[in-house]
Structure formats: structure tokens, C-alpha cells
Design an enzyme around this catalytic site. Structure first.
Site, short mmCIF file in Angstrom:
data_model
loop_
_atom_site.label_atom_id
_atom_site.label_comp_id
_atom_site.label_asym_id
_atom_site.label_seq_id
_atom_site.Cartn_x
_atom_site.Cartn_y
_atom_site.Cartn_z
N ARG A 83 0.85 -1.21 0.00
CA ARG A 83 0.00 0.00 0.00
C ARG A 83 0.88 1.26 0.00
O ARG A 83 0.60 2.21 -0.72
CB ARG A 83 -0.91 0.03 1.23
CG ARG A 83 -1.78 -1.19 1.40
CD ARG A 83 -3.15 -1.07 0.74
NE ARG A 83 -4.00 -2.15 1.17
CZ ARG A 83 -4.09 -3.33 0.56
NH1 ARG A 83 -3.40 -3.59 -0.53
NH2 ARG A 83 -4.89 -4.27 1.03
N SER A 140 -14.30 -5.05 2.19
CA SER A 140 -14.49 -4.41 0.88
C SER A 140 -13.84 -5.21 -0.24
O SER A 140 -14.27 -5.10 -1.40
CB SER A 140 -14.02 -2.95 0.89
OG SER A 140 -12.65 -2.83 1.13
N GLY A 141 -12.80 -5.96 0.05
CA GLY A 141 -12.30 -7.00 -0.85
C GLY A 141 -11.79 -6.59 -2.22
O GLY A 141 -11.60 -7.44 -3.07
N GLY A 142 -11.64 -5.28 -2.48
CA GLY A 142 -11.18 -4.86 -3.80
C GLY A 142 -12.23 -4.04 -4.55
O GLY A 142 -11.97 -3.55 -5.65
N LYS A 196 -17.72 -11.25 9.51
CA LYS A 196 -17.18 -10.33 8.49
C LYS A 196 -17.07 -11.08 7.17
O LYS A 196 -16.04 -11.67 6.86
CB LYS A 196 -15.80 -9.82 8.96
CG LYS A 196 -15.08 -8.99 7.92
CD LYS A 196 -13.87 -8.27 8.51
CE LYS A 196 -13.11 -7.52 7.43
NZ LYS A 196 -12.13 -6.59 7.96
N ARG A 229 -9.44 -1.26 2.54
CA ARG A 229 -9.14 -0.43 1.37
C ARG A 229 -10.21 0.60 1.07
O ARG A 229 -9.91 1.75 0.73
CB ARG A 229 -8.93 -1.33 0.14
CG ARG A 229 -7.58 -1.97 0.13
CD ARG A 229 -7.54 -3.15 -0.81
NE ARG A 229 -8.24 -4.31 -0.28
CZ ARG A 229 -8.37 -5.47 -0.92
NH1 ARG A 229 -7.87 -5.60 -2.12
NH2 ARG A 229 -8.99 -6.49 -0.35
N GLU A 245 -13.94 -14.01 9.95
CA GLU A 245 -13.87 -13.50 8.58
C GLU A 245 -13.57 -14.59 7.55
O GLU A 245 -12.41 -14.90 7.29
CB GLU A 245 -12.79 -12.40 8.48
CG GLU A 245 -12.71 -11.82 7.06
CD GLU A 245 -11.66 -10.72 6.89
OE1 GLU A 245 -10.91 -10.44 7.83
OE2 GLU A 245 -11.58 -10.16 5.78
N SER A 251 -16.64 -3.40 7.72
CA SER A 251 -15.33 -3.53 8.35
C SER A 251 -14.34 -3.36 7.19
O SER A 251 -13.59 -4.27 6.86
CB SER A 251 -15.19 -4.90 9.02
OG SER A 251 -13.89 -5.05 9.54
P1 13P Z 1 -10.59 -4.88 2.74
O1 13P Z 1 -11.84 -4.11 3.11
O2 13P Z 1 -9.54 -4.03 2.09
O3 13P Z 1 -10.90 -6.14 1.98
O4 13P Z 1 -9.89 -5.32 4.09
C1 13P Z 1 -10.63 -5.84 5.10
C2 13P Z 1 -9.81 -6.79 5.88
O5 13P Z 1 -9.66 -6.65 7.08
C3 13P Z 1 -9.21 -7.95 5.19
O6 13P Z 1 -8.82 -8.90 6.13
#
Ligand code: 13P
Length: 336
Positions: free
Chosen positions: A34, A262-264, A220, A292, A178, A289
Site C-alpha cells: 500500500r 471491501s475485498g477490492g 465479516k 481499502r 472473517e 469492516s
Molecule cells: P478490505 O476491506 O480491504 O478487503 O480489508 C478488510 C480486511 O480486514 C481484510 O482482512
């Protein structure tokens, strides 16, 4: 205080109808990537500066109720000498910590992954708790291909999440569970729905086997989306409907809050999808949660320079506030 009371207090402090969680727990290699994207070298001091900037954003606690920290951040201090977990709580933000130790291949299941970190977890949780963490996060990851995730992969990953969650609750730490089905690939939304449903069914079956108290955990998950290179892409209404259908089939109503990763997704997409999801009724709180999707604009504004501190904080606050509106189904794209 009993562990049940500690767990319930943490849930009460983190779950409400307006706020969500900020994931700022990038591991060393992830934060290095990042930072590289804005031309900043990742070292302990740069990470301290950036994360204390995020945490000292005025008003953040009105939109954010919890922050997931990386282990290192628990013992770092702000410029004014305050420990970062204490700074978080001074802003009404509950500090928590990522406790998994990353992932690798799962032998016997080519293409699947498994997360490490159960050995010694109880001792680590005790020391994180001493340092102020009140909740924890553990991620299992499921890539989608024609063959993945396999039955073995889905079962083994569910078992890890359940053992972690049971260990956390035994020590009075709220587990964020998660299971992340990745959006990488050209699969369609049907395939994502099918895999996410299978994953969540297995996770809740394992949580039940390990006697995890559902009222005292947070889920999550990923949203149900088209694969990132699939064309055409499902729109926000379809994403909301498919996501809710899968969750309704698999997640007991006893779980107080579902906080999506958010996953991308782009920041705007992630906010819009959350907003559409919250225009439907559901038995759980439906919140964020995001890592990114909350931090990307802040990181771009910061670029490693103290001169950009207020622009960085303003960018973070804007995303947090828009997601707070989306959380209540009150966001619209013209607010961007
Ligand atoms: P993102 O929202 O960027 O996917 O990150 C969340 C997270 O904690 C991944 O483990």
C-alpha cells in the site's frame, strides 16, 4: 468482570445503527505494498505516523465504532505520547487486533489456502488484552476457480475459524469471524453465491460444534459479487439481493452484526452496495469492516508527508461518514 459481561460490553460498544469498523490491520507485506503505491517506504516509524494520523481524526468516532489494529500498533504511541489503543478509546472507538499469522497452501487441497496462528494463540490473546484489545479478527481466504474451494478446503477453514472464535470467547475477547471468498476471477455472481453459501454453512456448523456463542461474535463476510474480470458485472440491486439471500440462508439471527469486508471494490462501489443492502430489511445490523474502501483515498491524500495530514484525515472522515449514511440506507451517489 465475567468473560460474558466483557464480551457483551464490547458488542454493546461496537454495534449500533450508525457506525462501522475500520480495518487498519494490514500485515507488514500488505502495508508495504500500500505504501509503495504512494512512493513511501514502509518502516515502523512511517506505519506509526500513518496509523496515528488515522486514529486522531476528529469526529471519526461518530462514524466508526471499532478499529482492527496490527499487533505492532498496540504498543505504538501518538506524537503526543498516548498509546494508540488508548487514543482510539478516547474517541469512542474500540481497539481490536488481527490475530491470525497469515496463510499458506493447504496440503491435500491444491489451490486452497489455510491460515496459521492457532499455536500459542491463548498466550497472545492474553497479552493483546493487556495492551487494550477487546476484540480480535481472523481471516480465512477462499479463492474461486473451477476446482476451488474444495470440500476439504471449506471444512478445514471452517474448523480454524471456529477454534479461533471459541478461544477468543473463553478469554473475554469478541471474535470477528472473517471467511473471505475472493472476488478475483471471471466467474459470475451465481458461482460466488453458491460458494459463499457453502462456506458460510460450514462456518456456522463448525461454530456450533465448538460451542461459540453467536450473540457474542461478529461476522465479516464478502458481499456476493460477480468475479472481478467477469463481464457483464451484476448491478448493485442484484448484489444486495443475492448477498441477503445467501446470508438469510446461512447466518442465524442470533448474530448481532454482519460487517462486510471491501475485498477490492472501489470506495464508491462499496458504499453504494452497502446502502442498497440496507434498504432491505434483515435480522442483523449490516455494516462495514472496510480496509481499502475506507483508507484508499486517505492514503492517496497523505503520500507520506506531514503537510498532507489534514487532507488525509478529511478523506478518511468523508468515507467514514458516507458509509455511516449507507449503513442507514441514506446515501446517494451525488454526495460524492
Ligand atoms: P478490505 O476491506 O480491504 O478487503 O480489508 C478488510 C480486511 O480486514 C481484510 O482482512
Amino acid at each position: 468482570m465475567t468473560t460474558t459481561r466483557e464480551l457483551q460490553n464490547c458488542i454493546d460498544d461496537m454495534v449500533d445503527e450508525r457506525r462501522g469498523i475500520l480495518a487498519a490491520d494490514e500485515s507488514a507485506p500488505t502495508i508495504a505494498r500500500r505504501f509503495a503505491s504512494i512512493g513511501v517506504e514502509s518502516n515502523e516509524e512511517a506505519r506509526r505516523q500513518y496509523r496515528s494520523l488515522l486514529l486522531s481524526t476528529e469526529g471519526l468516532g461518530d462514524a466508526i465504532s471499532g478499529i482492527i489494529l496490527f499487533e505492532e500498533t498496540l504498543t505504538q504511541k501518538s506524537d503526543s505520547g498516548q498509546l494508540l489503543p488508548e487514543l482510539a478509546w478516547a474517541n469512542k472507538i474500540v481497539p481490536g487486533v488481527k490475530v491470525d499469522k497469515g496463510l499458506g497452501p493447504l496440503p491435500g487441497a491444491p489451490g486452497d489456502k489455510i491460515t496459521f496462528g492457532l499455536d500459542g494463540l491463548a498466550d497472545r490473546l492474553e497479552s493483546y488484552k493487556q495492551a487494550g484489545a477487546r476484540f480480535a479478527k481472523w481471516r480465512e481466504l477462499y479463492p474461486i476457480t473451477h476446482h476451488n474451494p474444495s470440500t476439504l478446503g471449506v471444512r478445514a477453514n471452517a474448523e480454524m475459524l471456529a477454534r479461533y472464535a471459541a478461544q477468543c470467547q473463553a478469554l473475554g475477547i469478541v471474535p470477528i469471524v472473517e471467511p473471505e471468498v475472493l472476488m478475483d476471477g471471471d466467474h459470475d455472481i451465481d458461482r460466488c453465491a453458491q460458494v459463499t453459501e457453502r462456506v458460510l454453512r460450514n462456518v456456522f456448523s463448525a461454530l456450533s460444534r465448538h460451542k461459540v456463542t453467536l450473540e457474542l461474535m461478529i461476522l465479516k463476510p464478502n458481499m456476493v459479487l460477480s468475479g472481478s474480470t467477469c463481464s457483464p458485472q451484476a448491478g448493485t440491486e442484484e448484489v444486495a439481493e443475492r448477498t441477503l439471500q445467501v446470508l438469510q440462508r446461512t447466518v442465524p439471527a442470533a448474530v448481532p452484526s454482519i460487517n462486510f469486508l471491501s475485498g477490492g471494490m472501489s470506495p464508491e462501489q462499496a458504499t453504494e452496495n452497502l446502502n442498497t443492502i440496507n434498504q432491505h430489511s434483515a435480522p442483523w445490523q449490516l455494516s462495514i469492516s472496510y480496509g481499502r474502501a475506507l483508507q484508499q483515498p486517505a492514503l492517496q491524500a497523505w503520500k507520506g508527508s506531514p503537510d498532507n495530514a489534514s487532507a488525509c484525515q478529511a478523506a478518511l472522515l468523508k468515507r467514514a461518514q458516507l458509509n455511516s449514511l449507507a449503513r442507514q440506507g441514506k446515501y446517494s451517489a451525488d454526495m460524492e
